[in-house]
Design a protein around this motif. Sequence first.
Motif, PDB file in Angstrom:
ATOM      1  N   MET A   1      -5.869   5.445  -7.122  1.00 46.65           N
ATOM      2  CA  MET A   1      -6.829   6.344  -7.743  1.00 46.65           C
ATOM      3  C   MET A   1      -8.120   5.574  -8.025  1.00 46.65           C
ATOM      4  SD  MET A   1      -6.602   8.351 -11.411  1.00 46.65           S
ATOM      5  CE  MET A   1      -5.329   9.505 -10.925  1.00 46.65           C
TER       6      MET A   1
ATOM      7  N   LYS B   1      -4.286  14.502 -12.573  1.00 44.25           N
ATOM      8  CA  LYS B   1      -4.011  14.237 -11.159  1.00 44.25           C
ATOM      9  C   LYS B   1      -2.857  13.260 -10.955  1.00 44.25           C
ATOM     10  CE  LYS B   1      -8.574  15.482  -9.442  1.00 44.25           C
ATOM     11  NZ  LYS B   1      -9.754  15.104  -8.639  1.00 44.25           N
TER      12      LYS B   1
ATOM     13  N   ASN C   1     -12.142   9.545   0.174  1.00 45.34           N
ATOM     14  CA  ASN C   1     -11.605   9.878   1.493  1.00 45.34           C
ATOM     15  C   ASN C   1     -11.955   8.799   2.521  1.00 45.34           C
ATOM     16  OD1 ASN C   1     -10.791  12.274   0.314  1.00 45.34           O
ATOM     17  ND2 ASN C   1     -12.449  13.493   1.195  1.00 45.34           N
TER      18      ASN C   1
ATOM     19  N   ALA D   1       0.465  14.130  -8.881  1.00 41.71           N
ATOM     20  CA  ALA D   1       0.957  13.272  -7.790  1.00 41.71           C
ATOM     21  C   ALA D   1       2.463  13.029  -7.901  1.00 41.71           C
ATOM     22  CB  ALA D   1       0.220  11.940  -7.796  1.00 41.71           C
TER      23      ALA D   1
ATOM     24  N   ARG E   1       0.814  -1.223   0.000  1.00 40.27           N
ATOM     25  CA  ARG E   1       0.000   0.000   0.000  1.00 40.27           C
ATOM     26  C   ARG E   1       0.844   1.269   0.000  1.00 40.27           C
ATOM     27  NH1 ARG E   1      -1.960   3.862  -1.053  1.00 40.27           N
ATOM     28  NH2 ARG E   1      -3.788   4.924  -0.254  1.00 40.27           N
ATOM     29  N   GLU E   2       1.934   1.254   0.749  1.00 41.33           N
ATOM     30  CA  GLU E   2       2.743   2.463   0.888  1.00 41.33           C
ATOM     31  C   GLU E   2       3.482   2.857  -0.392  1.00 41.33           C
ATOM     32  OE1 GLU E   2       2.605   4.480   3.508  1.00 41.33           O
ATOM     33  OE2 GLU E   2       1.083   3.088   4.231  1.00 41.33           O
TER      34      GLU E   2
ATOM     35  N   LYS F   1       0.158   4.893  -5.331  1.00 36.82           N
ATOM     36  CA  LYS F   1      -0.921   5.864  -5.213  1.00 36.82           C
ATOM     37  C   LYS F   1      -2.185   5.174  -5.723  1.00 36.82           C
ATOM     38  CE  LYS F   1       1.417   9.671  -4.080  1.00 36.82           C
ATOM     39  NZ  LYS F   1       1.190  10.361  -2.796  1.00 36.82           N
TER      40      LYS F   1
ATOM     41  N   GLY G   1      -9.859   5.624   2.069  1.00 39.94           N
ATOM     42  CA  GLY G   1      -8.408   5.794   2.117  1.00 39.94           C
ATOM     43  C   GLY G   1      -7.713   5.774   0.774  1.00 39.94           C
ATOM     44  N   ALA G   2      -8.440   6.134  -0.299  1.00 38.04           N
ATOM     45  CA  ALA G   2      -7.792   6.264  -1.605  1.00 38.04           C
ATOM     46  C   ALA G   2      -7.020   7.586  -1.646  1.00 38.04           C
ATOM     47  CB  ALA G   2      -8.827   6.227  -2.724  1.00 38.04           C
ATOM     48  N   ASP G   3      -5.980   7.641  -2.461  1.00 37.56           N
ATOM     49  CA  ASP G   3      -5.176   8.860  -2.566  1.00 37.56           C
ATOM     50  C   ASP G   3      -5.793   9.883  -3.512  1.00 37.56           C
ATOM     51  OD1 ASP G   3      -2.785   7.974  -0.987  1.00 37.56           O
ATOM     52  OD2 ASP G   3      -2.754   6.436  -2.552  1.00 37.56           O
ATOM     53  N   LEU G   4      -6.407   9.383  -4.577  1.00 34.90           N
ATOM     54  CA  LEU G   4      -6.890  10.274  -5.632  1.00 34.90           C
ATOM     55  C   LEU G   4      -8.272   9.845  -6.112  1.00 34.90           C
ATOM     56  CD1 LEU G   4      -3.606  10.128  -7.747  1.00 34.90           C
ATOM     57  CD2 LEU G   4      -4.281  12.077  -6.346  1.00 34.90           C
TER      58      LEU G   4
END
Length: 212
Positions: free
Chosen positions: A175, A204, A187, A208, A169-170, A173, A190-193
């Motif tokens: 999306m 986007k 949000n 990123a 996961r880390e 990114k 826990g998605a980034d985009l």
Amino acid sequence: MAVLETIYQSVIDGNMNGATSGVNAALAEGIAPSEILNKGLIAAMTEVGRLFEEGEYFVPEMLIAARAMQASVAILKPKLKDADVKPLGKVVIGTVKGDLHDIGKNLVAMMLEGTGFEIIDLGTDVTPEKFVDAIKTHDAGFVGMSALLTTTMPSMKTTIEALKAAGVRERVKVMIGGAPITQEYANDIGADLYAQDGPSAARKAKQALGLA
């Protein structure tokens, strides 16, 4: 260079024959594959994305432009590889488990490819395990998930949990997008985009990476 302008305009117009013949002509003239890619194809798809976001282009125009771009990239790919031209990043993309819709996902993939990303398209009905395996196999930095049905939206959260459990996961990114998806849902899980369409996904993803 006139031939690069021809490629650029052909992609914007969705003229596949014009774009591919332009790429072949540019290569014959000795123009570097990276220059053809950046000044001809990527510049054109960036403009197509702008036209779409401003309401001057719609999905059909974007699709035919993307197809002209893809046919041109297919000619360039071996040359880019020989010249050791690296993509902006690798994106694993797919429609989540239980969902067979792919038009939106395909458009996002086309726009990301048109921006300079390498796409690993897993298709539809993709399990969390397949996303994890593809990220590991291709050492991808992005994962894109699409859902059109509200009933398949939870698969996005399940996939993010699977990425965490697999320890990847880390390094990616995440999306997400699709008709029922919102920034609020992104949000929550826990998605980034979050991207509502192909052009915004491409923009986007570049942001990123600090490229836009």
